[in-house]
Design an enzyme around this catalytic site. Structure first.
Site, short mmCIF file in Angstrom:
data_model
loop_
_atom_site.label_atom_id
_atom_site.label_comp_id
_atom_site.label_asym_id
_atom_site.label_seq_id
_atom_site.Cartn_x
_atom_site.Cartn_y
_atom_site.Cartn_z
N SER A 1 47.53 65.68 1.77
CA SER A 1 46.26 65.77 2.47
C SER A 1 46.05 67.22 2.89
CB SER A 1 46.30 64.86 3.70
OG SER A 1 45.24 65.16 4.59
N TYR B 1 50.38 61.29 11.70
CA TYR B 1 50.01 61.50 10.30
C TYR B 1 50.22 62.95 9.88
CZ TYR B 1 47.07 61.29 6.08
OH TYR B 1 46.59 61.36 4.79
#
Length: 340
Positions: free
Chosen positions: A139, A152
């Protein structure tokens, strides 16, 4: 490249499911790994409808014995694994002080150590065959931390470092096994309907939002061209990573100002919303969440940046040919001018 054996973790929904379908459309045999059986059954049905072969392998990626057993079963039932794609994750939407140590630990075990355990397990047969590709799905948040997502962001940063270290070792060995990483933008996936949240309002991806099929196409492209160390997907990912490299302190302040509100819709969160941290949300709720989240009307199904990134060698050749052709024309025109 078609007809491969491809294993996808987190395949019950979202990016993992979209990725499994993308490989299936190209005739691959796809092993589907996740905890939620309801979601896996739905994914398997779609894989078969798309023309692929599906094998359901219920697996908790935080459990090394389950991961190792999954690798053995896939190779026994589908054949040698050509491509392994790590996608599975879980997380907590909350301020850091609202997350318990147990929650942080378990989410990290799934979202980071799950990648490590799977890579360890599948590297063994790949090394015996001297062949294989591993795609780590990352990401923009592997480089840039944002508020409310310390779990995360921490996992994605860890995956980035792990990936780079492993890649260097394989290059040192001159191994034919490839590892690459795909850095994704904000996506319209079901995670915003099932991730454990302590936010007052409904969580949302930070715009611009892309459909999970954009990510799936990038992941399959990376599996087909794994020698590049990583791929950036979406103009927002490029902008974020470039800005973070140049002015990280400015981004700190901007995200401190806007990062909390931009991740919430302004509508109250449903207190009965399922959470998949400890148990799979699809089995708990009796619902197959599918591939898309609740933001179809705002999500982009294409990425110009991705199209260019996947074709830059051809575009570079075309640009060079155009420049060379223009130079030839200009030279000839200048020659005619001198003769006249």
């Amino acid at each position: 490249m078609t007809g491969r054996v491809v294993a996808v973790t987190g395949a019950s929904g979202g990016v993992g499911r979209a990725t499994a379908l993308e490989f299936a459309r190209h005739g691959d045999r796809v092993a589907l790994l996740a905890r939620g059986v309801r979601g896996l059954e739905g994914a398997a049905r779609q894989v078969r409808e798309a023309g692929g072969t599906a094998l359901i392998v219920p697996t908790d990626m935080a459990e090394t014995d389950q991961v190792e057993a999954a690798v053995r079963r896939i190779e026994e039932e589908l054949g040698p694994i050509d491509v392994w794609v790590n996608v599975a994750f879980t997380s907590v939407f909350a301020r850091f002080e609202e997350i318990s140590a147990a929650e942080f630990r378990h989410a990290t075990e799934v979202s980071y150590l799950g990648y490590v355990y799977a890579t360890m397990a599948v590297l063994q047969p790949m090394r015996r065959r001297n062949a294989g590709t591993i795609v780590q799905v990352g990401s923009a948040l592997a480089y840039r931390g944002i508020p409310l997502q310390s779990v995360y962001c921490g996992a994605k940063h860890a995956i980035q470092g792990f990936h780079e270290s492993l890649r260097c070792e394989l290059l040192h060995e001159k191994s034919p096994i490839s590892v690459t990483m795909v850095q994704l933008p904000a996506l319209n996936t079901p995670q915003f309907s099932w991730v454990l949240s302590r936010l007052p309002d409904r969580a949302q991806p930070v715009p611009p939002i892309y459909q999970p099929e954009v990510a799936a196409r990038a992941i399959r492209f990376a599996a087909d061209h794994p020698r590049r160390r990583e791929y950036w997907v979406g103009s927002s990912t490029v902008a974020t990573l470039v800005a973070n490299a140049l002015v990280p302190g400015v981004l700190d302040r901007y995200l401190g100002w806007k990062g909390v509100s931009s991740q919430q819709t302004g509508e109250p969160r449903d207190p009965e919303q399922p959470a998949n941290l400890w148990e799979p949300a699809d089995d708990e709720s009796g619902r197959d969440f599918g591939t898309h989240g609740d933001f179809d009307s705002r999500a982009r199904s294409r990425s110009v940046q991705q199209w260019v990134a996947h074709r830059y060698p051809q575009l570079a050749v075309a640009a060079a040919a155009t420049i060379a052709g223009s130079a030839v024309v200009a030279t000839r025109a200048a020659g005619r001018g001198r003769r006249s």
